[in-house]
Design a protein around this motif. Sequence first.
Motif, short mmCIF file in Angstrom:
data_model
loop_
_atom_site.label_atom_id
_atom_site.label_comp_id
_atom_site.label_asym_id
_atom_site.label_seq_id
_atom_site.Cartn_x
_atom_site.Cartn_y
_atom_site.Cartn_z
N ASP A 85 0.58 -1.15 0.46
CA ASP A 85 -0.09 0.09 -0.15
C ASP A 85 0.99 1.37 0.27
OD1 ASP A 85 -2.15 -1.20 0.26
OD2 ASP A 85 -2.21 -1.79 2.49
N LYS B 299 1.53 5.34 -0.13
CA LYS B 299 0.60 6.04 0.07
C LYS B 299 1.21 7.71 -1.00
CE LYS B 299 -0.84 5.84 4.58
NZ LYS B 299 -1.07 4.31 4.52
N MET C 239 -0.19 0.26 -10.82
CA MET C 239 -1.37 -0.71 -9.76
C MET C 239 -0.30 -2.50 -9.88
SD MET C 239 -2.85 0.57 -7.28
CE MET C 239 -3.79 -1.14 -6.60
N LEU D 26 0.89 -3.22 -6.20
CA LEU D 26 0.11 -2.19 -5.32
C LEU D 26 -0.95 -2.49 -4.93
CD1 LEU D 26 1.34 1.41 -6.52
CD2 LEU D 26 2.94 -0.64 -4.63
N GLY D 27 -1.07 -3.09 -3.81
CA GLY D 27 -2.83 -2.70 -2.89
C GLY D 27 -3.55 -1.90 -3.05
N SER D 28 -2.30 -0.38 -2.76
CA SER D 28 -3.59 0.62 -3.22
C SER D 28 -2.68 1.88 -3.08
CB SER D 28 -4.09 0.86 -2.06
OG SER D 28 -3.54 1.32 -0.88
N GLU E 167 -3.07 5.62 -2.29
CA GLU E 167 -3.82 6.91 -1.53
C GLU E 167 -2.89 8.15 -1.26
OE1 GLU E 167 -5.36 7.23 3.41
OE2 GLU E 167 -4.62 5.79 2.41
N VAL F 288 5.51 3.99 2.24
CA VAL F 288 5.41 2.29 2.39
C VAL F 288 5.55 2.35 3.54
CG1 VAL F 288 5.01 0.17 1.82
CG2 VAL F 288 5.45 2.04 0.30
N ASP G 139 3.53 -2.46 7.76
CA ASP G 139 3.71 -2.74 6.46
C ASP G 139 4.69 -4.01 5.54
OD1 ASP G 139 1.21 -1.93 6.05
OD2 ASP G 139 1.65 -0.30 4.43
#
Length: 919
Positions: free
Chosen positions: A791, A793, A813, A818-820, A822, A843, A847
């Motif tokens: 994930d 950011k 992605m 990637l999972g997300s 943001e 990150v 995680d």
Amino acid sequence: MDKTYNPGSIETRWYERWEQQGYFSAGDGAPAYCIMLPPPNVTGSLHMGHAFQHTLMDALIRYHRMQGDNTLWQCGTDHAGIATQMVVERQLEQQGKHRLDLGREKFIDAVWDWKEHSGNTITQQCRRLGTSMDWRRERFTLDEGLSNAVTEVFVSLYEEGLIYRGQRLVNWDPVLHTAISDLEVLSEEEDGHLWHMRYPRVDGAGYVVVATTRPETMLGDAAVAVHPEDERYRDLVGQEVELPLTGRTIPVIADDYVDPEFGSGCVKITPAHDFNDYEVGQRHSLPLINILTIDAAINDEAPQAYRGLDRYAARKKVVADLEALDLMEKIDAHKLMVPRGDRSGAVIEPYLTDQWYVKIQPLAEPAIEAVEKGDIRFIPGNWSKTYYEWMRNIQDWCISRQLWWGHRIPAWYDEAGNFYVARSEAEARDKYGVTGALRQDEDVLDTWFSSALWPFSTLGWPERTAELRQFYPTSVLVTGFDIIFFWVARMIMMGLKFMDDVPFREVYITGLIRDDHGQKMSKSKGNILDPIDLIDGIDLDALVEKRTRGLMQTHLAPKIEKATRESFPQGIEAYGTDSLRFTFAALATQGRDIRFDVGRIQGYRNFCNKLWNAARYVFMTFDNQDLDIHSGDKACGLAERWINTRLAQTIDEVHRAIAGYRFDLAAQAMYEFTWDEYCDWYLELSKITLTRDGYDDARKRGTLWTLINTLETLLRLLHPVTPFITEELWQTARGYLDNEGETIMLQPYPVADVLDTDNGSLPEIDWLKSFILGVRRIRAERDITPGKPLDVKTRGGSAQEQDWLAENRTELMVLARLGSIETITSEPDDAVMALAGDMTLLVALADLIDPQEELARLDRELNRLEQEHTRIQSKLDNDNFVNKAPAAVVDKERDKLNDALSSLEKLRAQKLRLETMVK
């Protein structure tokens, strides 16, 4: 197509087809592009220098052929007078025969028979390298047509007074019994001696001391020389000294040639046995006293006591006799350059003989002017200085050789010794009115004489053929700097003389191939690489046998075997022709020396594998799709616009590089585009469009079209350097594009203009790549498995980058796994950071790690630091240490304590945050 790339299965098959179909042959029409192959010796085999230069010539020929030029790569071999005669003589020796037993005519027949059955090995090896020479026009320097040209040039030059017969010093090989050129003399430093000899003064006032490395030649001395400004000997000039052992007296002369700092400042002058002494002798009208036979034994011009002795036996006797007479001052150990014949290995003697010469100055002047005016351009340009230096100090050219194999000199002698130069005996009789018996000159011409005519004799001169009109002057000569004088300059002189134009417009001078340590490749060093071995492979035992076979210095064999087994414990792998050719192209800088490291060819074998696998993916992708790229709209996304733009830029880079003979830059541009951009990035980006939902048929057709069109264009771009793999893959690729061409060789070379480009795609893809690489770097640094989704950011970034993020979310992605994603405004605690332009990628540490494992690691590190802190604090609490130790040592311990405290503080805070997260 095969799953794995196997060059051995495709190379011979394609070459045979190319040659059978006549694809290498020159045609009619303009513009013409012609390269003359420097004719290798008919006795030779392909070595690394040949393979290197042939690769570059072939790349130029294939490039211009694809450009639509009418290309001619004129090939052929040189009769190699000395080398070929030696080969056949050795075969006769094995049969217990000598050429004299056969006589000249039968010996020449035997040489022609050898050529027919055993010669021309190198031409087959050239084919193995993929060279697209016009084999239908292959010539040999003893062909009837070329022989006619040689005779015509000789007679014409003689009639103009530019060829004459005279007695001068030459490099004489006492084993082969012939004069040889400077190029055929190899000088290497060897251990020797410097003998200091006393020559008594005739006036009884003592003696002078002269030093020499060849004391036997003193039997032919004609003078002793001193420098005219040497005060020590000013009163001696004009007087005479006794020449020991001979009963002769010789004068003392003054000449600027003498170095007053060398030895005693007195130099013996032997005009018939030293090139420098010959020049001194000419200036002072000294007699030429030849004391050697053709076998380098002492002749009847020397005193009786030395006649018939070999030169080295005579040396020992001369030294002994001088010592007995107390005329040997001293003998010093001395290193000297010893000239040896490159064929026989014998020490070469400057020898006085009657030879045929070309008066070279009238030919050299227009040849110098042609380069000065820019009619011929050297590349790199600095080699023109070497050319000028040689040409402005040029000496008349000795063109006769005492051999049987070669172009026999067109001169006939009557019984009185008068000679008549003509194209034939009949012409000699008719032209000069000779009626008595005539015999033709026994000598043949230097092979460089016929090679000097190569650019026009191979095209049919003296006939004014269509080929001459079309291809002369030729476009470029590719050769090494070591024969600029011996061949390049002579071709320029002869071309200007007989064609009234230069033989080529450009001369591309390559560096010389050396081993990976920068050493010259030689059999005695055991570092020779055979290009055919690199192509087809060779096992260790065969490689050892090959490197030690026929060594003149047999004591070197164990050393060479040991080095070979250490360097190639598994032998040499089969890398294939294309890998070797790409290696040569990548190494073709404009330096003087080129180091060849076998490790590099492995890298370019991997490159060929990469291209092969990429093509297989493209073909399989097409086979698994139902869309027809030839019907319906095609829409291009960012990736397509980007790869088209980069392909166009690469095409332009390659064109510029080839135009400037920077094959290394062309190879680099093609390599980087193929590996880094097409294979590593575009293929991955294309998979998203073709396998994910959300893309319509037009977009998929655009991706499919770009996949195959880029591959097909890339194959044409690579073809001049890597002809075999590109032909094999192109034959499949053309089917998807409905191209009915027979061969990639005759397809147009790529141009950038036909591609739809978008320069705006470049910074966007660069940013996208930096984003993905940033995430991959985080994974690598933290040893996170590639399959684990992360994930990410993002914070900050320009408005443009924010748009790129939104537009390429799917690509990011997928390729970054990637999972997300943001977007945040503040930096979170415990995050690992990377940058993509002005945007920060974050990150969360949680995680990336197992919290319990990380807590255990932190505890271990805290325990270690606390013990370190206690140890240092105890040391600083000890007054004896603080008061007695040097201040610098104490300060260093205090710095360590502060560092430990700082680290403890950070780790405790990190542990506290992690414990909070776990709870």
